[in-house]
Design a protein around this motif. Structure first.
Motif, PDB file in Angstrom:
ATOM      1  N   ALA A 154       0.823  -1.210   0.000  1.00 40.54           N
ATOM      2  CA  ALA A 154       0.000   0.000   0.000  1.00 40.54           C
ATOM      3  C   ALA A 154       0.856   1.258   0.000  1.00 40.54           C
ATOM      4  O   ALA A 154       0.534   2.252  -0.669  1.00 40.54           O
ATOM      5  N   LEU A 155       1.975   1.219   0.726  1.00 40.78           N
ATOM      6  CA  LEU A 155       2.886   2.363   0.742  1.00 40.78           C
ATOM      7  C   LEU A 155       3.463   2.606  -0.654  1.00 40.78           C
ATOM      8  O   LEU A 155       3.551   3.749  -1.116  1.00 40.78           O
ATOM      9  N   ALA A 156       3.827   1.524  -1.331  1.00 39.93           N
ATOM     10  CA  ALA A 156       4.351   1.650  -2.694  1.00 39.93           C
ATOM     11  C   ALA A 156       3.271   2.081  -3.672  1.00 39.93           C
ATOM     12  O   ALA A 156       3.559   2.772  -4.661  1.00 39.93           O
ATOM     13  N   ASP A 157       2.022   1.703  -3.426  1.00 38.08           N
ATOM     14  CA  ASP A 157       0.914   2.192  -4.253  1.00 38.08           C
ATOM     15  C   ASP A 157       0.858   3.713  -4.208  1.00 38.08           C
ATOM     16  O   ASP A 157       0.657   4.374  -5.238  1.00 38.08           O
ATOM     17  N   ARG A 158       1.029   4.255  -3.005  1.00 38.32           N
ATOM     18  CA  ARG A 158       0.881   5.697  -2.799  1.00 38.32           C
ATOM     19  C   ARG A 158       2.119   6.486  -3.206  1.00 38.32           C
ATOM     20  O   ARG A 158       2.009   7.652  -3.587  1.00 38.32           O
ATOM     21  N   ARG A 159       3.293   5.862  -3.094  1.00 40.80           N
ATOM     22  CA  ARG A 159       4.547   6.602  -3.297  1.00 40.80           C
ATOM     23  C   ARG A 159       5.398   5.891  -4.338  1.00 40.80           C
ATOM     24  O   ARG A 159       6.055   4.897  -4.051  1.00 40.80           O
ATOM     25  N   ALA A 160       5.373   6.411  -5.543  1.00 47.06           N
ATOM     26  CA  ALA A 160       6.070   5.754  -6.651  1.00 47.06           C
ATOM     27  C   ALA A 160       7.558   5.559  -6.376  1.00 47.06           C
ATOM     28  O   ALA A 160       8.147   4.554  -6.780  1.00 47.06           O
ATOM     29  N   ALA A 161       8.176   6.515  -5.670  1.00 51.04           N
ATOM     30  CA  ALA A 161       9.611   6.416  -5.404  1.00 51.04           C
ATOM     31  C   ALA A 161       9.961   5.230  -4.520  1.00 51.04           C
ATOM     32  O   ALA A 161      11.110   4.777  -4.508  1.00 51.04           O
ATOM     33  N   SER A 162       8.977   4.701  -3.787  1.00 51.87           N
ATOM     34  CA  SER A 162       9.225   3.571  -2.891  1.00 51.87           C
ATOM     35  C   SER A 162       9.024   2.220  -3.566  1.00 51.87           C
ATOM     36  O   SER A 162       9.303   1.188  -2.950  1.00 51.87           O
ATOM     37  N   ARG A 163       8.557   2.207  -4.782  1.00 51.47           N
ATOM     38  CA  ARG A 163       8.228   0.928  -5.425  1.00 51.47           C
ATOM     39  C   ARG A 163       9.451   0.053  -5.650  1.00 51.47           C
ATOM     40  O   ARG A 163       9.351  -1.169  -5.666  1.00 51.47           O
ATOM     41  N   LYS A 164      10.606   0.655  -5.773  1.00 54.19           N
ATOM     42  CA  LYS A 164      11.815  -0.136  -5.988  1.00 54.19           C
ATOM     43  C   LYS A 164      12.164  -0.981  -4.772  1.00 54.19           C
ATOM     44  O   LYS A 164      12.933  -1.936  -4.876  1.00 54.19           O
ATOM     45  N   TYR A 165      11.613  -0.639  -3.607  1.00 56.51           N
ATOM     46  CA  TYR A 165      11.853  -1.444  -2.414  1.00 56.51           C
ATOM     47  C   TYR A 165      10.895  -2.638  -2.335  1.00 56.51           C
ATOM     48  O   TYR A 165      11.159  -3.587  -1.591  1.00 56.51           O
ATOM     49  N   ALA A 166       9.799  -2.580  -3.078  1.00 55.46           N
ATOM     50  CA  ALA A 166       8.806  -3.661  -3.071  1.00 55.46           C
ATOM     51  C   ALA A 166       8.872  -4.529  -4.315  1.00 55.46           C
ATOM     52  O   ALA A 166       8.409  -5.670  -4.306  1.00 55.46           O
ATOM     53  N   ARG A 167       9.444  -4.009  -5.390  1.00 56.17           N
ATOM     54  CA  ARG A 167       9.553  -4.779  -6.642  1.00 56.17           C
ATOM     55  C   ARG A 167      10.901  -4.517  -7.286  1.00 56.17           C
ATOM     56  O   ARG A 167      11.291  -3.377  -7.493  1.00 56.17           O
ATOM     57  N   ARG A 168      11.626  -5.568  -7.590  1.00 56.12           N
ATOM     58  CA  ARG A 168      12.923  -5.439  -8.252  1.00 56.12           C
ATOM     59  C   ARG A 168      12.748  -4.983  -9.694  1.00 56.12           C
ATOM     60  O   ARG A 168      11.658  -5.024 -10.259  1.00 56.12           O
ATOM     61  N   ARG A 169      13.842  -4.633 -10.299  1.00 57.50           N
ATOM     62  CA  ARG A 169      13.825  -4.209 -11.710  1.00 57.50           C
ATOM     63  C   ARG A 169      13.312  -5.306 -12.626  1.00 57.50           C
ATOM     64  O   ARG A 169      12.675  -5.039 -13.643  1.00 57.50           O
TER      65      ARG A 169
END
Length: 203
Positions: A154-169
Protein backbone atom coordinates in the motif's frame (compact mmCIF):
# COMPACT_ATOMS: atom_id res chain seq x y z
CA UNK A 1 12.48 -19.23 20.55
CA UNK A 2 15.01 -16.56 19.59
CA UNK A 3 16.47 -14.27 22.23
CA UNK A 4 16.17 -10.48 21.78
CA UNK A 5 19.92 -10.38 21.16
CA UNK A 6 19.62 -12.92 18.34
CA UNK A 7 16.76 -10.96 16.80
CA UNK A 8 18.81 -7.74 16.96
CA UNK A 9 21.78 -9.48 15.39
CA UNK A 10 19.63 -10.73 12.52
CA UNK A 11 18.17 -7.26 11.97
CA UNK A 12 21.67 -5.79 11.70
CA UNK A 13 22.66 -8.52 9.23
CA UNK A 14 19.47 -7.99 7.21
CA UNK A 15 19.89 -4.22 7.07
CA UNK A 16 23.40 -4.37 5.60
CA UNK A 17 26.07 -1.71 5.41
CA UNK A 18 26.11 2.01 4.72
CA UNK A 19 23.59 3.47 2.29
CA UNK A 20 22.37 6.98 1.58
CA UNK A 21 19.53 6.62 -0.91
CA UNK A 22 17.84 9.95 -1.75
CA UNK A 23 14.53 8.11 -2.19
CA UNK A 24 14.69 6.74 1.36
CA UNK A 25 13.22 9.14 3.98
CA UNK A 26 15.54 7.56 6.54
CA UNK A 27 18.54 9.26 4.95
CA UNK A 28 22.06 8.04 5.63
CA UNK A 29 21.84 4.60 7.26
CA UNK A 30 24.23 1.90 8.39
CA UNK A 31 23.26 -1.48 9.88
CA UNK A 32 19.69 -0.11 9.96
CA UNK A 33 20.56 2.87 12.19
CA UNK A 34 19.50 6.10 10.51
CA UNK A 35 21.05 9.52 10.82
CA UNK A 36 17.78 10.70 12.43
CA UNK A 37 18.14 8.10 15.19
CA UNK A 38 21.76 9.03 15.76
CA UNK A 39 20.87 12.72 15.99
CA UNK A 40 18.07 11.97 18.43
CA UNK A 41 20.51 10.01 20.60
CA UNK A 42 23.32 12.56 20.19
CA UNK A 43 25.79 10.03 18.78
CA UNK A 44 28.66 12.25 17.62
CA UNK A 45 31.07 9.39 16.95
CA UNK A 46 33.80 11.46 15.31
CA UNK A 47 33.68 14.16 17.99
CA UNK A 48 33.38 17.12 15.62
CA UNK A 49 30.41 18.69 17.36
CA UNK A 50 27.64 17.53 15.04
CA UNK A 51 26.00 14.30 13.90
CA UNK A 52 26.22 13.79 10.15
CA UNK A 53 26.78 11.07 7.55
CA UNK A 54 30.38 10.64 8.70
CA UNK A 55 29.12 9.53 12.11
CA UNK A 56 26.71 7.10 10.48
CA UNK A 57 29.61 5.55 8.58
CA UNK A 58 31.47 4.96 11.87
CA UNK A 59 28.81 2.94 13.67
CA UNK A 60 29.62 -0.74 14.10
CA UNK A 61 27.42 -3.84 14.40
CA UNK A 62 27.67 -4.08 18.19
CA UNK A 63 26.60 -0.46 18.62
CA UNK A 64 23.70 -0.95 16.21
CA UNK A 65 22.51 -4.06 18.06
CA UNK A 66 22.56 -2.22 21.38
CA UNK A 67 20.63 0.74 19.94
CA UNK A 68 17.97 -1.61 18.62
CA UNK A 69 17.64 -3.51 21.89
CA UNK A 70 17.45 -0.37 24.02
CA UNK A 71 15.43 1.97 21.81
CA UNK A 72 13.47 -0.27 19.43
CA UNK A 73 12.68 -3.27 21.63
CA UNK A 74 12.66 -2.39 25.33
CA UNK A 75 11.73 1.30 25.20
CA UNK A 76 8.58 0.82 23.02
CA UNK A 77 7.70 -2.26 25.14
CA UNK A 78 7.83 -4.80 22.32
CA UNK A 79 9.44 -7.06 24.93
CA UNK A 80 6.05 -7.16 26.70
CA UNK A 81 4.18 -8.51 23.68
CA UNK A 82 3.59 -12.28 23.31
CA UNK A 83 6.85 -13.99 22.35
CA UNK A 84 5.36 -15.23 19.06
CA UNK A 85 5.00 -11.61 17.87
CA UNK A 86 8.19 -10.06 19.17
CA UNK A 87 10.58 -10.84 16.30
CA UNK A 88 8.35 -9.54 13.52
CA UNK A 89 7.14 -6.44 15.39
CA UNK A 90 10.72 -5.67 16.47
CA UNK A 91 12.01 -6.00 12.91
CA UNK A 92 9.18 -3.85 11.58
CA UNK A 93 9.70 -1.22 14.29
CA UNK A 94 13.32 -0.81 13.19
CA UNK A 95 12.05 -0.44 9.62
CA UNK A 96 8.97 1.75 10.17
CA UNK A 97 8.75 2.97 13.77
CA UNK A 98 5.29 3.41 15.27
CA UNK A 99 3.67 2.10 12.07
CA UNK A 100 4.76 -1.37 13.23
CA UNK A 101 2.57 -0.97 16.31
CA UNK A 102 -0.35 0.52 14.38
CA UNK A 103 -0.32 -2.52 12.08
CA UNK A 104 -0.62 -4.73 15.15
CA UNK A 105 -3.34 -2.58 16.68
CA UNK A 106 -5.41 -2.65 13.48
CA UNK A 107 -4.99 -6.42 13.36
CA UNK A 108 -6.16 -6.73 16.96
CA UNK A 109 -9.24 -4.67 16.15
CA UNK A 110 -9.92 -6.88 13.13
CA UNK A 111 -9.78 -9.84 15.53
CA UNK A 112 -12.33 -8.03 17.77
CA UNK A 113 -9.91 -7.11 20.52
CA UNK A 114 -10.62 -3.39 20.74
CA UNK A 115 -7.60 -1.11 21.14
CA UNK A 116 -6.74 2.45 20.15
CA UNK A 117 -4.66 2.72 16.99
CA UNK A 118 -2.10 5.18 18.32
CA UNK A 119 1.24 3.47 17.66
CA UNK A 120 1.97 3.12 21.38
CA UNK A 121 2.27 -0.21 23.21
CA UNK A 122 0.45 0.35 26.47
CA UNK A 123 -1.42 -1.95 28.88
CA UNK A 124 -4.43 -2.10 26.56
CA UNK A 125 -2.41 -3.26 23.54
CA UNK A 126 -0.36 -5.71 25.61
CA UNK A 127 -3.48 -7.31 27.11
CA UNK A 128 -5.23 -7.50 23.73
CA UNK A 129 -2.17 -9.01 22.06
CA UNK A 130 -1.93 -11.65 24.79
CA UNK A 131 -5.59 -12.55 24.34
CA UNK A 132 -5.23 -12.69 20.56
CA UNK A 133 -2.15 -14.90 20.80
CA UNK A 134 -3.96 -17.23 23.21
CA UNK A 135 -6.97 -17.40 20.87
CA UNK A 136 -4.96 -18.00 17.69
CA UNK A 137 -1.46 -19.15 18.73
CA UNK A 138 -0.68 -20.75 15.37
CA UNK A 139 -1.96 -17.87 13.24
CA UNK A 140 -1.25 -14.54 14.94
CA UNK A 141 2.35 -14.25 13.70
CA UNK A 142 1.32 -15.08 10.12
CA UNK A 143 -1.57 -12.62 10.32
CA UNK A 144 0.79 -9.87 11.48
CA UNK A 145 3.32 -10.69 8.76
CA UNK A 146 0.64 -10.61 6.07
CA UNK A 147 -0.67 -7.27 7.39
CA UNK A 148 2.90 -5.98 7.31
CA UNK A 149 3.33 -7.14 3.71
CA UNK A 150 0.07 -5.41 2.79
CA UNK A 151 1.34 -2.21 4.42
CA UNK A 152 4.43 -2.24 2.21
CA UNK A 153 2.40 -2.79 -0.95
CA UNK A 154 0.00 0.00 0.00
CA UNK A 155 2.89 2.36 0.74
CA UNK A 156 4.35 1.65 -2.69
CA UNK A 157 0.91 2.19 -4.25
CA UNK A 158 0.88 5.70 -2.80
CA UNK A 159 4.55 6.60 -3.30
CA UNK A 160 6.07 5.75 -6.65
CA UNK A 161 9.61 6.42 -5.40
CA UNK A 162 9.22 3.57 -2.89
CA UNK A 163 8.23 0.93 -5.42
CA UNK A 164 11.81 -0.14 -5.99
CA UNK A 165 11.85 -1.44 -2.41
CA UNK A 166 8.81 -3.66 -3.07
CA UNK A 167 9.55 -4.78 -6.64
CA UNK A 168 12.92 -5.44 -8.25
CA UNK A 169 13.83 -4.21 -11.71
CA UNK A 170 13.14 -7.67 -13.09
CA UNK A 171 9.65 -7.63 -11.54
CA UNK A 172 10.46 -9.98 -8.67
CA UNK A 173 9.81 -9.33 -5.01
CA UNK A 174 11.76 -6.41 -3.60
CA UNK A 175 13.47 -6.23 -0.24
CA UNK A 176 10.42 -5.02 1.66
CA UNK A 177 8.30 -7.97 0.54
CA UNK A 178 11.01 -10.56 1.06
CA UNK A 179 11.67 -9.13 4.50
CA UNK A 180 8.02 -9.37 5.52
CA UNK A 181 7.78 -12.92 4.23
CA UNK A 182 10.71 -14.04 6.38
CA UNK A 183 8.21 -13.90 9.25
CA UNK A 184 5.33 -15.61 7.40
CA UNK A 185 4.88 -19.36 7.02
CA UNK A 186 5.86 -20.48 3.48
CA UNK A 187 2.30 -21.53 2.67
CA UNK A 188 1.28 -17.86 2.88
CA UNK A 189 4.07 -16.51 0.68
CA UNK A 190 2.91 -14.97 -2.57
CA UNK A 191 3.91 -16.74 -5.75
CA UNK A 192 5.78 -14.83 -8.42
CA UNK A 193 2.56 -14.63 -10.42
CA UNK A 194 0.59 -13.27 -7.46
CA UNK A 195 3.27 -10.66 -6.78
CA UNK A 196 3.25 -9.65 -10.44
CA UNK A 197 -0.52 -9.31 -10.37
CA UNK A 198 -0.39 -7.21 -7.21
CA UNK A 199 2.13 -4.78 -8.71
CA UNK A 200 0.81 -4.78 -12.30
CA UNK A 201 -0.60 -1.27 -11.99
CA UNK A 202 2.78 0.23 -11.11
CA UNK A 203 4.65 1.91 -13.93
Amino acid sequence: MQTPQQIAREIVFREGGYVNDPDDPGGATKHGVTIHTMRRLGLDLDGDGDVDAHDVQRIDRAQAEQIFLSHYFIRPRINQLPAVLQASVFDMYVNAGAHAVKILQRLLNDMRFAVSVDGVIGPQTIAAAQKAAAAAPYHIADAYGIARRNYYYALADRRAASRKYARRRDGGKGGWIRRAEEFISPRYHLSSAQHAERTASWV
